[in-house]
Write a protein that holds these residues in place. Sequence first.
Motif, PDB file in Angstrom:
ATOM      1  N   GLU A  14       0.688  -1.268   0.117  1.00  0.00           N
ATOM      2  CA  GLU A  14      -0.158  -0.066   0.142  1.00  0.00           C
ATOM      3  C   GLU A  14       0.819   1.303  -0.046  1.00  0.00           C
ATOM      4  N   THR A  15       2.002   1.241   1.010  1.00  0.00           N
ATOM      5  CA  THR A  15       2.642   2.477   0.814  1.00  0.00           C
ATOM      6  C   THR A  15       3.486   2.664  -0.356  1.00  0.00           C
ATOM      7  N   VAL A  16       4.044   1.696  -1.075  1.00  0.00           N
ATOM      8  CA  VAL A  16       4.722   1.725  -2.304  1.00  0.00           C
ATOM      9  C   VAL A  16       3.736   2.189  -3.461  1.00  0.00           C
ATOM     10  N   GLU A  17       2.486   1.765  -3.539  1.00  0.00           N
ATOM     11  CA  GLU A  17       1.324   2.247  -4.578  1.00  0.00           C
ATOM     12  C   GLU A  17       1.239   3.543  -4.143  1.00  0.00           C
ATOM     13  N   SER A  18       1.170   4.206  -2.852  1.00  0.00           N
ATOM     14  CA  SER A  18       0.683   5.734  -2.682  1.00  0.00           C
ATOM     15  C   SER A  18       2.056   6.278  -2.997  1.00  0.00           C
ATOM     16  N   LEU A  19       3.084   5.874  -2.815  1.00  0.00           N
ATOM     17  CA  LEU A  19       4.374   6.812  -3.166  1.00  0.00           C
ATOM     18  C   LEU A  19       4.368   6.704  -4.687  1.00  0.00           C
ATOM     19  N   LYS A  20       4.201   5.786  -5.476  1.00  0.00           N
ATOM     20  CA  LYS A  20       4.316   5.809  -6.827  1.00  0.00           C
ATOM     21  C   LYS A  20       3.400   6.653  -7.323  1.00  0.00           C
ATOM     22  N   ALA A  21       2.080   6.729  -6.881  1.00  0.00           N
ATOM     23  CA  ALA A  21       1.015   7.703  -7.402  1.00  0.00           C
ATOM     24  C   ALA A  21       1.454   9.250  -7.232  1.00  0.00           C
ATOM     25  N   SER A  22       1.983   9.443  -5.780  1.00  0.00           N
ATOM     26  CA  SER A  22       2.374  10.772  -5.688  1.00  0.00           C
ATOM     27  C   SER A  22       3.584  11.026  -6.493  1.00  0.00           C
ATOM     28  N   LEU A  23       4.516  10.336  -6.873  1.00  0.00           N
ATOM     29  CA  LEU A  23       5.741  10.449  -7.705  1.00  0.00           C
ATOM     30  C   LEU A  23       5.232  10.835  -9.044  1.00  0.00           C
ATOM     31  N   ASP A  24       4.234  10.037  -9.406  1.00  0.00           N
ATOM     32  CA  ASP A  24       3.677  10.133 -10.944  1.00  0.00           C
ATOM     33  C   ASP A  24       3.062  11.607 -10.976  1.00  0.00           C
ATOM     34  N   LYS A  25       2.388  12.040  -9.908  1.00  0.00           N
ATOM     35  CA  LYS A  25       1.504  13.356  -9.971  1.00  0.00           C
ATOM     36  C   LYS A  25       2.515  14.514  -9.963  1.00  0.00           C
ATOM     37  N   HIS A  26       3.552  14.419  -8.964  1.00  0.00           N
ATOM     38  CA  HIS A  26       4.490  15.495  -9.012  1.00  0.00           C
ATOM     39  C   HIS A  26       5.782  15.569  -9.757  1.00  0.00           C
ATOM     40  N   MET A  27       6.011  14.466 -10.436  1.00  0.00           N
ATOM     41  CA  MET A  27       7.263  14.295 -11.211  1.00  0.00           C
ATOM     42  C   MET A  27       6.882  13.942 -12.950  1.00  0.00           C
ATOM     43  N   GLY A  28       5.645  14.049 -12.854  1.00  0.00           N
ATOM     44  CA  GLY A  28       5.241  13.965 -14.561  1.00  0.00           C
ATOM     45  C   GLY A  28       5.155  12.496 -14.788  1.00  0.00           C
TER      46      GLY A  28
END
Length: 111
Positions: A97-111
Amino acid sequence: MEYYEIGQRIRRYRKACGLSQEALAERVDISATHMSHIETGNTKLSLPVMVRLSGALGVEVDALLYDSPRFSKDAVTERVRRVLDSCTEEQLSVMAETVESLKASLDKHMG
C-alpha cells in the motif's frame, strides 16, 4: 582508483551498521590491521575482499566505489526483494500500500 575515498565510504557504512573495525574484519576474514589499512587507504583493496565487504555491509560494490552509486534497475530490485523477503505477511500488505501511494505521488509531482 582512489583507495582513501573507498576506505572512507567503507568506514561510513561500517559505522552505520554499528560495527567495529574488528567485527567487520572478522566477518570478511581479514585482520583488524588490514581493515584499518583499507579504511585509511594505506593498502590496495583486492576484488574478493571488496565483494566480501559489500556483502557484510549489505550494500552493492558500486556504493563502495562511487560517491553516487550507479544504480541499475536490477540492483535496486534486488535490494527491495531482500527487504520484502524479511517481512511478515502483514508487513508486506502495508509495504504494498505504501509503495502504491508513493508511486502515485511521484507520478503526480514528477510527471
